[in-house]
Each structure stands twice: as C-alpha cells, then as structure tokens.
Motif scaffolding. Structure first.
Motif, PDB file in Angstrom:
ATOM      1  N   LEU A 165       8.412  63.969  -4.532  1.00  0.00           N
ATOM      2  CA  LEU A 165       7.241  62.890  -4.685  1.00  0.00           C
ATOM      3  C   LEU A 165       6.071  63.766  -5.058  1.00  0.00           C
ATOM      4  CD1 LEU A 165       7.517  60.575  -1.304  1.00  0.00           C
ATOM      5  CD2 LEU A 165       7.786  59.833  -3.668  1.00  0.00           C
ATOM      6  N   GLY A 170       6.105  64.312  -8.623  1.00  0.00           N
ATOM      7  CA  GLY A 170       5.735  62.970  -9.504  1.00  0.00           C
ATOM      8  C   GLY A 170       7.307  62.149  -9.630  1.00  0.00           C
ATOM      9  N   MET A 171       8.108  62.483  -9.012  1.00  0.00           N
ATOM     10  CA  MET A 171       9.390  61.624  -8.932  1.00  0.00           C
ATOM     11  C   MET A 171       9.087  60.311  -8.251  1.00  0.00           C
ATOM     12  SD  MET A 171      13.218  62.558  -7.910  1.00  0.00           S
ATOM     13  CE  MET A 171      13.227  64.210  -9.018  1.00  0.00           C
ATOM     14  N   GLU A 172       9.851  59.398  -9.035  1.00  0.00           N
ATOM     15  CA  GLU A 172       9.682  58.067  -8.620  1.00  0.00           C
ATOM     16  C   GLU A 172      10.429  57.955  -7.425  1.00  0.00           C
ATOM     17  OE1 GLU A 172      10.483  55.254 -11.496  1.00  0.00           O
ATOM     18  OE2 GLU A 172       9.357  55.922 -13.021  1.00  0.00           O
ATOM     19  N   PRO A 173      10.006  57.114  -6.478  1.00  0.00           N
ATOM     20  CA  PRO A 173      11.021  56.829  -5.250  1.00  0.00           C
ATOM     21  C   PRO A 173      12.362  56.054  -5.532  1.00  0.00           C
ATOM     22  CG  PRO A 173       8.599  55.913  -4.828  1.00  0.00           C
ATOM     23  CD  PRO A 173       8.667  56.494  -6.241  1.00  0.00           C
ATOM     24  N   ARG A 174      12.273  55.255  -6.424  1.00  0.00           N
ATOM     25  CA  ARG A 174      13.683  54.550  -6.821  1.00  0.00           C
ATOM     26  C   ARG A 174      14.821  55.842  -7.180  1.00  0.00           C
ATOM     27  NH1 ARG A 174      14.379  49.358  -6.627  1.00  0.00           N
ATOM     28  NH2 ARG A 174      12.673  47.985  -6.890  1.00  0.00           N
ATOM     29  N   ARG A 175      14.287  56.579  -7.863  1.00  0.00           N
ATOM     30  CA  ARG A 175      15.074  57.916  -8.323  1.00  0.00           C
ATOM     31  C   ARG A 175      15.498  58.795  -7.297  1.00  0.00           C
ATOM     32  NH1 ARG A 175      13.675  62.307 -13.059  1.00  0.00           N
ATOM     33  NH2 ARG A 175      15.875  63.199 -12.974  1.00  0.00           N
ATOM     34  N   ARG A 184      18.083  56.873  -5.390  1.00  0.00           N
ATOM     35  CA  ARG A 184      19.260  57.033  -5.989  1.00  0.00           C
ATOM     36  C   ARG A 184      20.186  58.401  -5.751  1.00  0.00           C
ATOM     37  NH1 ARG A 184      19.148  57.510 -11.572  1.00  0.00           N
ATOM     38  NH2 ARG A 184      17.295  56.294 -11.349  1.00  0.00           N
TER      39      ARG A 184
END
Length: 67
Positions: free
Chosen positions: A52, A55-60, A63
C-alpha cells in the motif's frame, strides 16, 4: 502391508496409546498452530502495508495474496 510379504513375520502387536500423551500432543500442536497463525498474520499485514505504501491498489494486493 510390508514390502516383504511373508507368513513367517509376526503380526505387530497393537499399541495402546496413553490418553495423557495424546492430550499433551494435542495441546502442543494447538500452541504451535497458534504461534504459526500469529506469525502468518504479522507477515501478511507487513507485506500488505508495504505494498500500500508503494502505491499498489488494494484489489491487486487481495488478488496477489489469494485472499
């Protein structure tokens, strides 16, 4: 069945498993499982927090972690 199938080998005697030994094994296994669960939770939380922050998206993250 053993690898050597011979009639002259005696049948193994059934072993009586002491209940107090079984109880101690269960308690130890439960303690080990609890410790493992705690370590896994800490590690997964650190990995997700780091992702996080990067900058990674929570959905990614969901998954990739198989959640």
């Amino acid at each position: 069945m053993s690898v050597i199938d011979c009639d002259y080998l005696p049948d193994p005697e059934p072993v009586q498993f002491p209940p107090e030994l079984a109880l101690l094994i269960v308690r130890k296994a439960a303690a080990m499982a609890e410790a493992f669960e705690s370590q896994a939770l800490d590690q997964m939380t650190r990995v997700a927090s780091r992702a996080l922050c990067n900058g990674m998206e929570p959905r990614r993250i969901i998954r990739q972690m198989g959640l």
